[in-house]
Design an enzyme around this catalytic site. Structure first.
Site, PDB file in Angstrom:
ATOM      1  N   ASN A  98      -9.840   0.285   0.172  1.00  0.00           N
ATOM      2  CA  ASN A  98      -8.386   0.456   0.143  1.00  0.00           C
ATOM      3  C   ASN A  98      -7.975  -0.328  -1.196  1.00  0.00           C
ATOM      4  O   ASN A  98      -7.979  -1.326  -1.368  1.00  0.00           O
ATOM      5  CB  ASN A  98      -7.969  -0.694   1.333  1.00  0.00           C
ATOM      6  CG  ASN A  98      -6.356  -0.404   1.353  1.00  0.00           C
ATOM      7  OD1 ASN A  98      -5.652   0.049   0.381  1.00  0.00           O
ATOM      8  ND2 ASN A  98      -5.690  -1.078   2.447  1.00  0.00           N
ATOM      9  N   HIS A 111      -3.067   7.753   2.795  1.00  0.00           N
ATOM     10  CA  HIS A 111      -3.525   6.543   2.441  1.00  0.00           C
ATOM     11  C   HIS A 111      -4.881   6.180   2.865  1.00  0.00           C
ATOM     12  O   HIS A 111      -5.221   6.343   3.855  1.00  0.00           O
ATOM     13  CB  HIS A 111      -2.618   5.458   2.828  1.00  0.00           C
ATOM     14  CG  HIS A 111      -3.110   3.975   2.387  1.00  0.00           C
ATOM     15  ND1 HIS A 111      -3.627   3.602   1.296  1.00  0.00           N
ATOM     16  CD2 HIS A 111      -3.020   2.955   3.125  1.00  0.00           C
ATOM     17  CE1 HIS A 111      -3.745   2.273   1.305  1.00  0.00           C
ATOM     18  NE2 HIS A 111      -3.597   1.850   2.213  1.00  0.00           N
ATOM     19  N   CYS A 150       0.695  -1.010  -0.099  1.00  0.00           N
ATOM     20  CA  CYS A 150       0.145   0.071   0.023  1.00  0.00           C
ATOM     21  C   CYS A 150       0.801   1.198   0.150  1.00  0.00           C
ATOM     22  O   CYS A 150       0.410   2.521  -0.262  1.00  0.00           O
ATOM     23  CB  CYS A 150      -0.747  -0.046   1.125  1.00  0.00           C
ATOM     24  SG  CYS A 150      -2.041  -1.200   1.098  1.00  0.00           S
TER      25      CYS A 150
END
Ligand code: COA
Length: 331
Positions: free
Chosen positions: A288, A258, A121
């Site tokens: 996500n 994020h 990520c």
């Protein structure tokens, strides 16, 4: 050389941004028909309301292409002007060539360097950090940086603790060398000792077959451990970034985090004493998307007119590895 005799610094400045989400939307209510969950539970614990799912045959490279075309258009840059393409992904189209090479050819940017970065990520933060170094050293003047993922391809749709979290998407930025301002600093970290808390334990060398415990080919995660570590790691990288630039937390105009979990985002905002009005949140719309998430949020913030030229932006991300990082930039 400048008049003072020192070599003037070159900055990497964002010239344009773009993003892309696949057409198919899967809402929390849709998910509640597949696993034992509810819109209420998912929204309260994560802030996610829906996610986008790549169509059959639609790849990470396809998502990257659409985001890249939009970023190039907004920057007014032609593909053959690119000196380099750096693409963050943990879900590449193929084992090789890299998705960056596939993208390079499709854009018609043949000849420039192109490679992928895998930092889960944190992929976009790692990618933009590398791109910035090429520009600062003078090895490149115009760089396309992409974060693109089809994470839902490795989601276990029978596992409610993970399948509600992830989605597919891509974002891209074009960086250009600038004499005035741009990226001020980037900070990258990793802790490989924590690999088993968030991982997909298959691969070319280990093998793709599911093992006797029937794990593999799917994302495995210890949710609450990841949550706690992420909050601490992001606190520390935010402090590090402010200190490295001699800034006070109130100097930041926008936090562009994020987009994994609204509660993690709120914890970082609290640390920065930042009202949520100055935090870009898009996690509700796409869940996500790993490497795609920060550039998706950035593109949204710019196109919606929230972020203005001259403002100071703090980008941060955390992901499997563990990896985490930040970028401070003047837009
Ligand atoms: N729907 C309904 N109930 C669920 C559920 C779901 N989708 N997922 C888990 N639950 C249940 C659990 O089974 C558990 O039930 P029990 O108390 O009867 O055993 C209960 O909810 C609490 O589970 P827990 O795992 O403690 O919840 P949590 O508050 O830690 O929230 C996460 C779970 C995954 C949302 C949270 O840990 C998280 O966001 N972690 C970080 C994940 C992340 O961002 N990863 C990517 C980083 S890049």
């Amino acid at each position: 050389m400048s008049e003072s005799g020192s070599i003037p610094r070159v900055y990497s400045r964002i010239a344009g941004t773009g993003s892309y989400l696949p057409a198919k939307v899967l809402t929390n209510d849709d998910l509640s028909k597949i696993v034992d969950t509810s819109d209420e539970w998912i929204a309260a614990r994560t802030g996610i309301r829906q996610r986008h799912i790549a169509a059959d045959g639609e790849t990470t490279g396809d998502l990257a292409y659409h985001a890249a075309v939009r970023a190039l258009q907004s920057a007014g840059v032609e593909p053959d002007e690119l000196d380099l393409i750096v693409l963050g992904t943990t879900t590449p189209d193929l084992v090789f060539p890299s998705t960056a090479c596939l993208l390079q050819h499709r854009l018609g940017a043949n000849g420039c360097g192109a490679f992928d970065v895998n930092a889960a990520c944190s992929g976009f933060l790692y990618a933009i950090s590398v791109a910035d170094k090429f520009i600062r050293t003078g090895d490149a003047r115009t760089v396309l940086v992409v974060g693109s993922e089809t994470l839902t391809r490795m989601v276990d749709w029978s596992e409610r603790t993970t399948c509600v979290l992830f989605g597919d998407g891509a974002g891209a930025v074009v960086l250009k060398a600038d004499a005035e301002t741009g990226i001020l600093s980037t900070h990258l970290h990793a802790d490989g000792a924590k690999k088993e808390l968030l991982w997909n334990p298959v691969g070319v060398s280990v093998g793709f077959k599911e093992n006797e415990k029937n794990v593999g080919v799917r994302i495995q995660m210890a949710g609450s451990d990841v949550f706690k570590y992420a909050v601490k790691a992001l606190d520390s990288v935010v402090e590090e970034t402010l200190e490295a630039n001699g800034l006070d937390r109130h100097d930041i105009d926008w936090l562009i985090p994020h987009q994994a979990n609204l509660r993690i985002i709120e914890a970082t905002a609290k640390r920065l004493d930042m009202p949520m009005e100055r935090v870009i949140v898009t996690v509700d719309k796409h869940g996500n998307t790993s490497s795609g998430s920060v550039p998706l949020a950035l593109d949204h913030a710019i196109r919606s007119g929230q972020v203005q030229r001259g403002q100071l932006l703090l980008l941060e991300a955390f992901g499997g590895g563990f990896t985490w990082g930040s970028a401070l930039l003047r837009y």
